[in-house]
Design an enzyme around this catalytic site. Sequence first.
Site, PDB file in Angstrom:
ATOM      1  N   THR B  15       6.895  40.915  31.728  1.00 18.84           N
ATOM      2  CA  THR B  15       6.263  42.241  31.715  1.00 18.84           C
ATOM      3  C   THR B  15       4.848  42.207  31.129  1.00 18.84           C
ATOM      4  O   THR B  15       4.139  43.205  31.154  1.00 18.84           O
ATOM      5  CB  THR B  15       7.103  43.239  30.874  1.00 18.84           C
ATOM      6  OG1 THR B  15       7.232  42.704  29.553  1.00 18.84           O
ATOM      7  CG2 THR B  15       8.480  43.443  31.478  1.00 18.84           C
ATOM      8  N   SER B  44      13.021  45.317  27.308  1.00 20.19           N
ATOM      9  CA  SER B  44      12.686  45.426  28.733  1.00 20.19           C
ATOM     10  C   SER B  44      13.852  45.031  29.632  1.00 20.19           C
ATOM     11  O   SER B  44      13.809  45.271  30.847  1.00 20.19           O
ATOM     12  CB  SER B  44      11.480  44.551  29.060  1.00 20.19           C
ATOM     13  OG  SER B  44      10.360  44.956  28.321  1.00 20.19           O
ATOM     14  N   ARG B 103       0.489  22.756  22.500  1.00 18.78           N
ATOM     15  CA  ARG B 103      -0.665  22.158  23.184  1.00 18.78           C
ATOM     16  C   ARG B 103      -1.162  20.870  22.547  1.00 18.78           C
ATOM     17  O   ARG B 103      -1.573  19.948  23.235  1.00 18.78           O
ATOM     18  CB  ARG B 103      -1.814  23.173  23.246  1.00 18.78           C
ATOM     19  CG  ARG B 103      -1.592  24.250  24.284  1.00 18.78           C
ATOM     20  CD  ARG B 103      -2.781  25.189  24.334  1.00 18.78           C
ATOM     21  NE  ARG B 103      -2.474  26.372  25.138  1.00 18.78           N
ATOM     22  CZ  ARG B 103      -2.964  27.579  24.888  1.00 18.78           C
ATOM     23  NH1 ARG B 103      -3.770  27.770  23.853  1.00 18.78           N
ATOM     24  NH2 ARG B 103      -2.668  28.590  25.663  1.00 18.78           N
ATOM     25  N   CYS B 132      -7.173  29.855  27.887  1.00 19.23           N
ATOM     26  CA  CYS B 132      -7.954  30.372  29.020  1.00 19.23           C
ATOM     27  C   CYS B 132      -9.412  29.917  29.004  1.00 19.23           C
ATOM     28  O   CYS B 132      -9.947  29.439  30.013  1.00 19.23           O
ATOM     29  CB  CYS B 132      -7.881  31.892  29.057  1.00 19.23           C
ATOM     30  SG  CYS B 132      -8.072  32.672  27.445  1.00 19.23           S
ATOM     31  N   SER B 162      -8.457  41.391  28.135  1.00 14.00           N
ATOM     32  CA  SER B 162      -7.118  41.103  28.673  1.00 14.00           C
ATOM     33  C   SER B 162      -6.552  39.815  28.088  1.00 14.00           C
ATOM     34  O   SER B 162      -5.342  39.595  28.139  1.00 14.00           O
ATOM     35  CB  SER B 162      -7.133  41.044  30.203  1.00 14.00           C
ATOM     36  OG  SER B 162      -8.060  40.080  30.650  1.00 14.00           O
ATOM     37  N   HIS B 252     -13.515  35.665  31.694  1.00 10.52           N
ATOM     38  CA  HIS B 252     -14.310  35.177  30.575  1.00 10.52           C
ATOM     39  C   HIS B 252     -15.576  34.545  31.154  1.00 10.52           C
ATOM     40  O   HIS B 252     -15.526  33.910  32.214  1.00 10.52           O
ATOM     41  CB  HIS B 252     -13.571  34.092  29.785  1.00 10.52           C
ATOM     42  CG  HIS B 252     -12.341  34.579  29.065  1.00 10.52           C
ATOM     43  ND1 HIS B 252     -12.095  35.906  28.797  1.00 10.52           N
ATOM     44  CD2 HIS B 252     -11.293  33.894  28.530  1.00 10.52           C
ATOM     45  CE1 HIS B 252     -10.938  36.015  28.140  1.00 10.52           C
ATOM     46  NE2 HIS B 252     -10.439  34.810  27.975  1.00 10.52           N
TER      47      HIS B 252
END
Lengths: 347, 347
Positions: B15, B44, B103, B132, B162, B252
């Site tokens: 979601t 959810s 990562r 990102c 975002s 970005h």
Amino acid sequence: MSNQKEYNVAIVGATGAVGQKMLEMLDLVGFPIKELTPLASKRSAGQTIDFRGEKVVIKEAKPEAFEGIEIALFSAGGSISKELAHEAVKRGAVVIDNTSAFRMDPDVPLVVPEVNKEDIQKHKGIIANPNCSTIQMVAALEPIRGKFGLNRVIVSTYQSVSGSGNAAVEELKDQSRAMLDGKEAEANILPVKSEEKHFPIAFNALPQIDVFEENGYTFEEMKMINETKKIMHTPELQVAATCVRLPFFYSHAESVYVEVNEGNVSVEDLQNVLREAPGIVLEDDIENQVYPTPLSAENKTDVFVGRIRKDLDVPNGFHLWIVSDNLLKGASYNSVQIAQAIAENNK
Amino acid sequence: MSNQKEYNVAIVGATGAVGQKMLEMLDLVGFPIKELTPLASKRSAGQTIDFRGEKVVIKEAKPEAFEGIEIALFSAGGSISKELAHEAVKRGAVVIDNTSAFRMDPDVPLVVPEVNKEDIQKHKGIIANPNCSTIQMVAALEPIRGKFGLNRVIVSTYQSVSGSGNAAVEELKDQSRAMLDGKEAEANILPVKSEEKHFPIAFNALPQIDVFEENGYTFEEMKMINETKKIMHTPELQVAATCVRLPFFYSHAESVYVEVNEGNVSVEDLQNVLREAPGIVLEDDIENQVYPTPLSAENKTDVFVGRIRKDLDVPNGFHLWIVSDNLLKGASYNSVQIAQAIAENNK
């Protein structure tokens, strides 16, 4: 104050974004004015502006308007300065020009008072006010250069729309409203009014400020590079710039990488130098999330510096975040500071 | 296609801003799915999402939900990944994790398929999707490194809200409306939800993305620095980053300075390399005002590069402007590309 000389002051471009702020700044610093003459285009002549509680009639900016003027603050675009600055000088005025018309002229001092006030003395009638994004950067870098030397600067800017004038401020408002309502944003001004293509600035970033030069840099980027060297008297300093227009109204922010000459300089050393520097406010306390932003710097005459940190690879490399109101220290306030220095020299 | 193996795929965080885009991207690339299992918080669970024209019921993300799952795409925050990724692996799934949880784990490949697809083969159950802002930068820099070598990167970012999720997108909308109406902007989410202080992002710039580390850098900045070296297999590469949150919704942008190893490299050389590079679109024609912007890159899976120019002082120095949709190539699309590479390896 009663024995202080008072000046006949003209503001060329009195209805513009910077012109309006010049009036505010003259009042803020209590500049000794005998008579104020606001000048603008023929279209605005006859209208009035408010200054120190009085209504003052705007006159048309033309050569004869400078009769009797002692200090003329220009901010009506480069072509007006080229047309009228020498006319004002011819009639006895000292011109403080906020356009790019004469900045790189070797006969014209380019001045940020905290950096090179002494250059004012060499003027031949015209003193240039540097580009907004240049002023705040050199104000913060000069104290560092003075103490530790400086051999390299790489800056990426975050610049507000008011640098393009009142119409760009309105365009950002209109586009923002339209896009929030799910409508198409109309673009007529940014990135550069005279250019063929215009792009929305609302909720966007435009990597073009002013026109492109042959070398691939924009004129804004070349201003930052060339003006920085001229103001600091450092022709050998390596300066690189990328200038980006962003959707906020006032203040420019800058992410700046510098390499100092001296080794063994710490973040604390830079903080200490900037804490004592004129016109600089250190806002650098990450533990308490203290750093400057465009909104926090708005309507203030200082240059704010934060996020100072050491490069992780280059021992004499540092990163800084520099923010200032582009219409105040970046334009009107710096011009008024130059006027104050002239008044001081005349004492 | 009929003989192609089909996969049981789970989306953890279905979601969320990235989860929703993962569904779109799986559909866009025609990923071979036997059964899709959207997972989210208990709150959810029971709701439905649309996928390929069908309504699919969301289940609660808990260990048993991964029974029978072959590929699990995680994007529900680091703590959920730490809690559930190993549970998914234990049950036979390959996890593609879009959080920072694993990562930098030496046992976990960190993959941008255009850069280091071959690292996928070394996985032990978990493959990490990079941050990102890192993905789009390495996608553009790897072709340059491969051809000319690379010894230095200094990046200043221009990042959309975002990246902080759907709530940050709503916050920017609400604050923008309030400020346009002359009202106070309420700030509850940015710069970092868990931090004590929140500042308005509307018509502003925040030089903080994620929390601060001991060395004065933010976690976002350290992600860019460390992940770049890991993905490119260049531990000796000098990387510096300043990360800034800005008032746009998607994409970005990055102002990147690089120094290549080879001398005599021209702007045209870089343009030619990037023109041929996978996943890269060169938008670099300043004579026609062609350069990428956050709005122009929105909803596209490519990485866009423009404003390539030579440093005026350092012969092997170049400046680039790199833009990409942070929710697509910066997150969901890159994860789905990893899934595609896994499917390819299984053929």
